[in-house]
Motif scaffolding. Structure first.
Motif, short mmCIF file in Angstrom:
data_model
loop_
_atom_site.label_atom_id
_atom_site.label_comp_id
_atom_site.label_asym_id
_atom_site.label_seq_id
_atom_site.Cartn_x
_atom_site.Cartn_y
_atom_site.Cartn_z
N GLY A 1 -7.97 3.16 4.97
CA GLY A 1 -8.62 4.42 4.61
C GLY A 1 -9.87 4.78 5.37
O GLY A 1 -10.53 5.75 5.03
N VAL A 2 -10.24 4.00 6.38
CA VAL A 2 -11.41 4.35 7.18
C VAL A 2 -10.98 4.54 8.64
O VAL A 2 -10.57 3.60 9.31
CB VAL A 2 -12.52 3.27 7.08
CG1 VAL A 2 -13.71 3.64 7.98
CG2 VAL A 2 -12.98 3.13 5.64
N ARG B 1 2.16 2.36 -3.41
CA ARG B 1 1.22 3.02 -4.32
C ARG B 1 0.23 3.90 -3.55
O ARG B 1 -0.93 4.04 -3.93
CB ARG B 1 0.45 1.98 -5.15
CG ARG B 1 1.36 1.12 -5.99
CD ARG B 1 0.63 0.42 -7.09
NE ARG B 1 1.51 -0.46 -7.83
CZ ARG B 1 1.11 -1.39 -8.69
NH1 ARG B 1 -0.19 -1.55 -8.91
NH2 ARG B 1 1.97 -2.15 -9.32
N GLN C 1 -0.46 6.96 -3.26
CA GLN C 1 -1.24 8.04 -3.91
C GLN C 1 -2.20 7.53 -4.97
O GLN C 1 -3.25 8.11 -5.20
CB GLN C 1 -0.29 9.07 -4.55
CG GLN C 1 0.61 9.80 -3.55
CD GLN C 1 -0.14 10.43 -2.38
OE1 GLN C 1 -1.23 10.98 -2.55
NE2 GLN C 1 0.41 10.33 -1.18
N GLU C 2 -1.83 6.42 -5.64
CA GLU C 2 -2.65 5.96 -6.78
C GLU C 2 -3.87 5.15 -6.37
O GLU C 2 -4.84 5.06 -7.11
CB GLU C 2 -1.83 5.06 -7.71
CG GLU C 2 -0.56 5.68 -8.24
CD GLU C 2 0.58 4.68 -8.20
OE1 GLU C 2 0.50 3.65 -8.89
OE2 GLU C 2 1.56 4.94 -7.46
N LEU C 3 -3.81 4.51 -5.20
CA LEU C 3 -4.88 3.58 -4.81
C LEU C 3 -6.13 4.33 -4.40
O LEU C 3 -6.08 5.47 -3.94
CB LEU C 3 -4.39 2.67 -3.69
CG LEU C 3 -3.25 1.70 -4.09
CD1 LEU C 3 -2.58 1.12 -2.86
CD2 LEU C 3 -3.79 0.59 -4.99
N SER C 4 -7.28 3.66 -4.57
CA SER C 4 -8.56 4.28 -4.27
C SER C 4 -9.11 3.73 -2.94
O SER C 4 -9.28 2.53 -2.79
CB SER C 4 -9.51 3.97 -5.43
OG SER C 4 -10.84 4.18 -5.06
N TYR C 5 -9.37 4.63 -1.99
CA TYR C 5 -9.80 4.22 -0.65
C TYR C 5 -11.30 4.38 -0.45
O TYR C 5 -11.89 5.20 -1.13
CB TYR C 5 -9.03 5.05 0.40
CG TYR C 5 -7.55 4.91 0.21
CD1 TYR C 5 -6.85 3.87 0.83
CD2 TYR C 5 -6.86 5.77 -0.64
CE1 TYR C 5 -5.48 3.72 0.60
CE2 TYR C 5 -5.49 5.61 -0.87
CZ TYR C 5 -4.81 4.59 -0.25
OH TYR C 5 -3.48 4.43 -0.47
N PRO C 6 -11.95 3.62 0.46
CA PRO C 6 -11.34 2.57 1.26
C PRO C 6 -10.89 1.39 0.39
O PRO C 6 -11.58 0.99 -0.54
CB PRO C 6 -12.46 2.13 2.21
CG PRO C 6 -13.71 2.75 1.72
CD PRO C 6 -13.37 3.82 0.76
N LEU C 7 -9.73 0.88 0.75
CA LEU C 7 -9.14 -0.24 0.05
C LEU C 7 -9.51 -1.48 0.85
O LEU C 7 -9.27 -1.54 2.06
CB LEU C 7 -7.63 -0.02 0.09
CG LEU C 7 -6.75 -0.65 -0.95
CD1 LEU C 7 -7.09 -0.13 -2.34
CD2 LEU C 7 -5.29 -0.30 -0.62
N ARG C 8 -10.11 -2.44 0.20
CA ARG C 8 -10.46 -3.71 0.88
C ARG C 8 -9.69 -4.83 0.21
O ARG C 8 -9.95 -5.17 -0.93
CB ARG C 8 -11.96 -3.97 0.77
CG ARG C 8 -12.82 -3.05 1.60
CD ARG C 8 -14.30 -3.33 1.37
NE ARG C 8 -15.12 -2.71 2.38
CZ ARG C 8 -15.66 -1.49 2.27
NH1 ARG C 8 -15.42 -0.77 1.18
NH2 ARG C 8 -16.40 -1.01 3.23
N TRP C 9 -8.75 -5.40 0.93
CA TRP C 9 -7.87 -6.41 0.35
C TRP C 9 -7.85 -7.67 1.21
O TRP C 9 -7.89 -7.60 2.43
CB TRP C 9 -6.44 -5.86 0.26
CG TRP C 9 -6.17 -4.98 -0.91
CD1 TRP C 9 -7.07 -4.50 -1.80
CD2 TRP C 9 -4.89 -4.46 -1.31
NE1 TRP C 9 -6.43 -3.72 -2.74
CE2 TRP C 9 -5.10 -3.67 -2.46
CE3 TRP C 9 -3.59 -4.57 -0.80
CZ2 TRP C 9 -4.06 -3.03 -3.11
CZ3 TRP C 9 -2.56 -3.92 -1.44
CH2 TRP C 9 -2.79 -3.15 -2.59
N MET D 1 -8.45 -3.46 5.75
CA MET D 1 -9.11 -2.29 5.17
C MET D 1 -8.26 -1.05 5.45
O MET D 1 -7.86 -0.81 6.58
CB MET D 1 -10.50 -2.10 5.77
CG MET D 1 -11.31 -1.03 5.03
SD MET D 1 -12.63 -0.37 6.04
CE MET D 1 -13.85 -1.62 5.81
N VAL E 1 0.85 -1.20 0.00
CA VAL E 1 0.00 0.00 0.00
C VAL E 1 0.88 1.25 0.00
O VAL E 1 0.63 2.20 -0.76
CB VAL E 1 -0.97 0.00 1.20
CG1 VAL E 1 -1.70 1.33 1.30
CG2 VAL E 1 -1.97 -1.15 1.06
#
Lengths: 408, 408
Positions: free
Chosen positions: B132-133, B93, B95-103, B130, B90
């Motif tokens: 970004g939350v 990347r 700046q590029e990733l879209s949040y919330p990220l669920r992996w 998760m 994470v």
């Protein structure tokens, strides 16, 4: 000082979009091999170092293994290949197992190599093995499976070439040219025939056989054995064309008879992609009664290169069906309809950030999720929810059962 | 001397029947987490050693890692857990990733431990994270997922107990009792509270805090924080009962706030099965902008023990639908009808041994394959094949399209 974000040299991080392609490849492998009645097995990634000293190639054991001592002083190796492990497992239950045994596995295998195109330090490798069939029907099935996998990934028959040979025939011709030390070292040189100028092969062969030129000529001109010819004819009758290639050797020391290899015919990517062969002696190396065995291995890296070279990478989208956009403070109240959707096998991600609607929608779009579902107090009260297709822009007002019907 | 057939100490061979149970567990995990919108990722099994020195527990790094030097002098570790790897990915990347990220991921992780019940040197571990939350909705979702997995594997709510606590609250109480060195070493002692006599805990605490008895009493008697209470209430409203447990610590150094753990309530197997919590600081350790993060991990070994203890192991049968018994020398001719079956998604294993019919049928039975299909010259000429259900003994004569209709 901050930690590096780079993965270890020669290895890969699988972000979701990368994992999707790997999952697609694994799914194609699994579908095909299970259709032929193969059952999945696995073994630990660490094995005692002796397991490889016996029969894997010298180059791999001495230069390419990840070998170390554990905290208890045991010498272990991260598996560079799966064949010794599966042979060990069969040997351990030699008497109880029911033959023919059809087994497959998709292990992650490791070799310390200089990273280059098609060759990393780790890859995922399909291993398909059959134990207990001495007849050539075993060879037929292995090549049928290899061909079926190529067909399943969408390859045209002209995109690849299947080559076959016999280690027995190679052995015979090598011995007829006066072996100086051992046959295995001659085979290792012949294995490089395709990638090395002929003159260099002759020079290398001169160090291990008395008559290098005679050997090479016999391989190039004397044609296949009757057994190889029969295999070729029977495959042809099943619709699979294979090319007999008397210089084909395969690197591993453990092969005992028929070997085969699948080549990419693309001039940009012209290389052996995968292969296998018969290795009747390995189970016996564990003190168990020997069992006729044949198998092949196929890596994800070379296959992904093939897919790319031949434009066969499918469009793979995010597995999430719906993105729930929350209007106001409704997180807890939204759980009931969302749980109902999930129970109907609709995958739903919820935006739990509390941010503005347009930002929530933008996040769904960026993730590649096709539909957004709007959930606010009004929707929860009425039981009717706006659902928007982000690709077409189309918006509808639907109840949960209607959404299930439409997306389920 | 022959090679040993035993796997490396503390590890497992997965024969097909073992692999089927593991696949069932992985399938339950995948179904549940994907229903919540989680996407799969993976990272290499070897990581630079520094990755763990930062934030994983001291015990793991110093005593339990498989650490060694590669052939190029790089210090590497077989991953003992996944959290540092996913944080690294994470951060790379950010700046590029879209949040919330669920992996999610299901890696094989390794620790050098004394093998015992529920604890081996390797296991497969579901990791759900998760990013970004910052709000407590992230905690709600993690515990919802943990609970949904327990439900999916068939557990009753009385079979397990979910416990929650706050690291912030622990920190506050620890600091109020006069920390001698660092909070982390106090937490490591409290983490053993459940498995250790109280007197021993007091003695151990005396080495790291000024007022061990006061600290322990505050943890035992002063109740949860308002935040923990709120989480409990909101989960209760969603139908999930959790127990606030102020002595709950979790081993890892990286947790920053809410932690939770799922316990088996069976008196024979009364232990923590899995857990997780918030670890907001880890992505920032890579020099990236910090991101609020929460996650949990769940291993296959403890879950399989739970399934066994509560009699929840399902009957899992062989994936092969049909076993083709060949009458006479019809291997090649049999391929056309068999291929037609496979193309209709019926999995077919062929007996290619040429042995007597009763031995072929016995092999199918031993493998647990339900149906045998008889293929001889007569059947091939007429297009009608005898098919026998080995469980009921019922035999029918059917065409290939009829077989596809019945078994497909």
């Amino acid at each position: 000082m901050s930690l590096s974000t780079q993965p270890y040299k020669g290895t890969r991080d699988f972000y979701p979009e990368d994992q999707r392609l790997l999952n697609y490849i694994m799914w194609c492998w699994t579908e095909v091999v299970e259709s032929f009645g193969y059952e999945q097995y696995n073994a630990p990634m660490l094995e005692p170092i002796e397991l490889y000293s016996a029969k894997t190639s010298e180059e791999i054991v001495n230069e390419q293994t990840y070998a170390f001592e554990d905290r208890g002083g045991r010498k272990v190796t991260i598996r560079p290949e799966m064949t010794p492990s599966v042979s060990r497992m069969v040997a351990a239950r030699r008497q109880e197992l029911s033959y023919p045994l059809r087994w497959y596995s998709i292990p992650n295998v490791w070799r310390y190599e200089r990273p280059q195109r098609g060759r990393l330090r780790e890859h995922w490798q399909l291993n398909v093995d059959m134990f207990g069939v001495a007849g050539i029907e075993a060879e037929l099935e292995m090549i049928q499976i290899a061909d079926a996998i190529m067909q399943r990934i969408g390859a045209k028959r002209t995109d690849y070439e299947i080559r076959i040979n016999s280690r027995k025939l190679l052995d015979k011709r090598i011995k007829a040219s006066g072996v100086k030390s051992d046959v295995a070292s001659v085979i290792r040189i012949i294995d490089r025939y395709d990638k090395t100028p002929r003159d260099d092969i002759v020079k290398m062969l001169a160090t291990v056989v008395d008559e290098p030129e005679k050997l090479l000529k016999s391989l190039e001109q004397d044609g296949p054995s009757a057994e190889v010819k029969q295999l070729q004819d029977r495959l042809e009758a099943l619709g699979i064309t294979v090319v007999t290639t008397e210089t084909l050797a395969r690197g591993f020391d453990y092969y005992t008879d028929i070997v085969f290899e699948v080549f990419d015919t693309d001039p940009e990517n012209n290389r052996a992609m995968f292969g296998g062969g018969r290795y009747d002696g390995l189970v016996g190396a564990f003190g168990a009664e020997p069992v006729p065995t044949i198998g092949f291995g196929m890596g994800d890296v070379t296959l992904a290169n093939f897919l790319q070279a031949h434009k066969l990478v499918p469009a793979l989208s995010c597995e999430t069906d719906l993105y729930a956009v929350l209007i106001g403070d409704v997180y807890d109240a939204a759980q009931a309809p969302i749980t109902a959707l999930r129970q109907a096998d609709i995958t739903v991600a919820v935006d739990s950030t509390g941010r503005k609607l347009d930002k929530q929608i933008k996040a769904a779009d960026k993730k590649g999720i096709k539909h957004v579902l709007f959930v606010g107090e009004e929707e929860l009260a009425s039981g009717t929810y706006r659902i928007k297709n982000l690709q077409t822009g189309k918006e509808e007002a639907l109840t949960i059962p209607e959404i299930i019907k439409q997306l389920g």
